[in-house]
Design a protein around this motif. Structure first.
Motif: not given
Ligand code: ADP
Ligand code: ZN
Length: 716
Positions: A556-566, A706-716
């Motif tokens: 979901l955040r690929a474009a955002e991350r790429s933009f920030q990093l560059m 079982l773990s619950v991640d609210i507002d997940p940042q990474n999907f791994f």
């Protein structure tokens, strides 16, 4: 006797002399003594004559109401048991042991036999600070002399040496010690931040400005105001390697160093910080995300520097976002939050758009420094030999800088030598035995490393699959392989490689960074480590080897991350008086993200990205929660996952949807199979309550996590 924090709610009789809500106490638990916090009056479930009493109330200030409310709320938000949140807030070793002693130094009455410039410096510091005392190291550092000078003065009584409890207050900071003359829009921004602090009410401000525009100078003004009011301030930084530079700046501005809190701080020092924060002997703490859980007595300001940085999300244990928790904490203690970034997260950008956060912009770089000129190198029309990644155009540009005695940075976001090791006989790619991840060759360490679980093994000679010898070949570039190419192309240049795994310690890394800043290298090759705020004044060219990396992928955040990093990496060029250039090697120069980076039209990028997310109903315009089930038994995880997807009534009741179960992107880690469900919900619904109800329907076997991640940042 070891005292460990308690991890659940228990009832105790109050001790002789009584105790109060918030008190830190030692209680018996079976044969052990453990520590806990008094949470309130019992519910009368037990006959007081039949339960054990609190052993003793500890001699530290009780946990304040704001802190207790913050912990309750953050536990609810992250779906974490409250006891686990309390543990985060009591994580300082030996917290409750009696204090040990240490030596401190203050002004003495004796006269030294002879004066030297070094001795004069020590006495000048002591005079300057009146009746304050220092540790040996603090005093020597402040005077800029070696500790033997201080010891020499102590021998003669000119400096007095005393034994005191170890947990001494931190040196006082002076809000008006020194400062720079602010310029242009720095003035207005600093004024607003100061007013925000002076209001003694909750507010959050996005402080946006390109790297080098003076964000740090400006938020230090807010810190100054906070110190002036006698309230405490917290500055969160994403990267330990950055702390040293920052501490020096604080010292220059406020006359002494602040307290530090991160994994590189010794146990005794952590204990001191924890206690002094509560006792009011630490005015400013600089630290990593967990500093949010320190027992501040009167917190008036929280700065989250580089607020978009992914390291603010804790991905193990309690899953929380320090940026969001900072905002939450501030609401309970009437503090101002400053979120500083050149490339804010879309969440923060959207909150500012919606008027929930104030927004202050610093529009230009300080002084003569200018933003780098950015250009794409269209790789479709560049001729490269096989296994080479530096295009002729980029090569020529680097050569020019080296010839001019300037520095060039080549950026590649891949650690190791090559991302893949392939058998040319059978096509096998060497994978990790414990995870579904490829092993990455690290030639420097002569090993294969799994970036997922850290497993390593020696580089094999024969293929593990077809047993043919000598056919294993690296595929694609990593930072180490790029270094080889650079040495080949620029045999006379001095080359430095900055990658986290090439350094044995944070200190070694720091030293390398300082050496580069002082001109110790002509060409720097780095991973994303270099994107984070280091200041290399002589750097005038940044070459991004693969700007397309990160544009692919379903995140979901690929474009955002790429933009920030560059943007961040490009921001490394031309920080001093010389103008910089950033060159991005790309096969898709017409891609919207690449175009937004090149044109510098950030608002346009964010608006387009926001529109897409709004359309899809995903964060920040919708809510998400990631559920990961893991077990060594693959059937077990899929069975439960399937049942959870079927019995989704409580979620449907709030308009939420469940996706999955599906194998997690990394389907096996350390031998455990992982299955993922994703919950998507509209924005303003009680998601946590629904999740709790939903999960409570299932019996979860002990073998399954079982773990619950609210507002997940990474999907791994
Ligand atoms: P940012 O945090 O936005 O990257 P900094 O606050 O680190 O920017 O500023 C970049 C550099 O410019 C620093 O060395 C800083 O000390 C200097 N600087 C910024 N504003 C001023 C000013 N008004 N006067 C003097 N130096 C300044
Ligand atoms: Zn592994």
């Amino acid at each position: 006797m070891t005292t460990q924090p308690i991890d659940r709610f228990l009832d105790y009789k109050s001790p002789e002399g009584g105790c109060n809500t918030g008190d830190f106490v030692e209680v018996p638990l079976g044969p052990r003594k453990v520590l806990g916090v008094i949470w309130g009056v019992g519910e009368g479930r037990f006959d007081p004559s039949k339960i054990r009493a609190v052993s003793r109330v500890l001699d530290v200030p009780p946990m304040g109401q704001d802190m207790r409310e913050f912990l309750v709320r953050s536990a609810e938000y992250t779906l974490t048991p409250l006891s686990q949140m309390v543990r985060l807030a009591t994580r300082a070793p030996g917290l409750f042991n009696p204090p040990s002693m240490r030596k401190i130094f203050r002004m003495g009455t004796g006269t030294p036999d002879r004066m030297t410039p070094a001795r004069e410096k020590v006495l000048a510091v002591l005079e300057d600070y009146g009746d304050m005392s220092f540790t040996l190291k603090e005093l020597a550092d402040m005077a800029g002399v070696t500790s033997s000078v201080v010891k020499g003065l102590a021998k003669q009584g000119a400096v007095r040496e005393e034994d005191t409890p170890r947990d001494v207050p931190f040196p006082l900071l002076r809000h008006d010690f020194s400062g720079v003359a602010l310029e242009g829009d720095q003035n207005g921004a600093a004024l607003e931040l100061r007013e925000g602090v002076a209001d003694r009410a909750y507010s959050t401000v996005l402080l946006k400005g390109v790297t080098g525009s003076g964000k740090t100078e400006v938020y230090l003004e807010a810190v100054a105001e906070c110190l002036r009011l006698g309230r405490q301030a917290l500055v969160l930084l994403p990267e330990i390697a950055l702390t040293a530079e920052f501490l020096t700046r604080v010292e220059k501005r406020f006359g002494a160093k602040p307290a530090e809190w991160h994994s590189g701080v010794t146990m005794t020092e952590r204990r001191r910080v924890w206690r002094m924060v509560g006792a009011g002997g630490a005015e400013l703490v600089v630290g990593a995300r967990s500093a949010l859980f320190l027992p501040f007595r009167d917190l008036g300001l929280i700065v989250v520097d580089e607020e978009h940085d992914t390291s603010y999300k804790q991905e193990e244990g309690v899953l929380y976002s320090a940026r969001d928790m900072a905002v939450l904490r501030a609401t309970y203690c009437a503090a101002e939050v400053v979120l500083a970034s050149a490339t804010p997260s879309l969440e923060t950008w959207a909150n500012a758009e919606a008027g929930k956060y104030k927004r202050l912009d610093l529009s230009s770089r300080f002084g003569e420094a200018q933003l780098p000129e950015m250009r794409a190198i269209d790789m479709r029309s560049e001729k490269l030999a096989s296994n080479h990644w530096i295009s002729p155009t980029l090569k020529a540009a680097v050569q020019m800088r080296v010839d001019a005695g300037e520095q060039a940075l080549l950026f590649i976001n891949r650690r190791g030598y090559a991302p893949t090791t392939l058998c040319r006989a059978c096509g096998e790619q060497i994978g990790c035995d414990f995870c579904d991840a490829r092993m990455v060759e690290h030639r420097f360490q002569k090993r294969l490393v799994c970036h997922q679980c850290g497993e390593t093994k020696p580089m094999p000679i024969e293929c593990p699959s077809c047993k043919v010898e000598g056919k294993l070949a690296p595929v694609g570039p990593g930072v180490e392989r790029l270094a080889e190419e650079v040495t080949e192309l620029f045999p006379d240049a001095r080359v430095a490689v900055l990658s986290s795994d090439l350094f044995s310690s944070a200190r070694a890394l720091k030293e390398q960074i300082v050496s580069i800043a002082q001109g110790g290298a002509d060409i720097v090759i780095g991973t994303q480590l270099v994107a984070k705020g280091h200041n290399f004044p002589n750097l005038t060219l940044v070459g991004v080897i693969d700007a397309d990396l990160g544009l692919q992928g379903s995140d979901l955040r690929a474009a955002e991350r790429s933009f920030q990093l560059m943007r961040q990496v490009s921001g490394r060029a031309g920080r001093a008086a010389k103008k910089g250039t950033a060159l991005l090697q790309t096969f898709q120069p017409e891609h919207p993200v690449i175009r937004a980076i090149l044109s510098g039209e950030e608002e346009q990028f964010w608006r387009a990205e926001a529109a897409e997310r709004m359309e899809a109903g995903v964060p920040p315009y919708g809510r998400m929660a990631g559920i990961v089930l893991s077990s060594t038994d693959i059937q077990e995880v899929f069975d439960l996952g399937g049942e959870m997807a079927r019995l989704d009534g409580p979620l449907r009741a709030i308009g939420a949807q469940v996706f999955g179960p599906a194998p997690a992107p990394i389907a096996r880690v350390r031998g455990r199979h992982r299955v993922r469900l994703l919950v998507k919900a509209p924005k303003n619904v009680p998601l946590q309550k629904a999740l709790t109800k939903w999960i409570a329907q299932f019996k979860i076997p002990n073998t399954l996590r079982l773990s619950v991640d609210i507002d997940p940042q990474n999907f791994f």
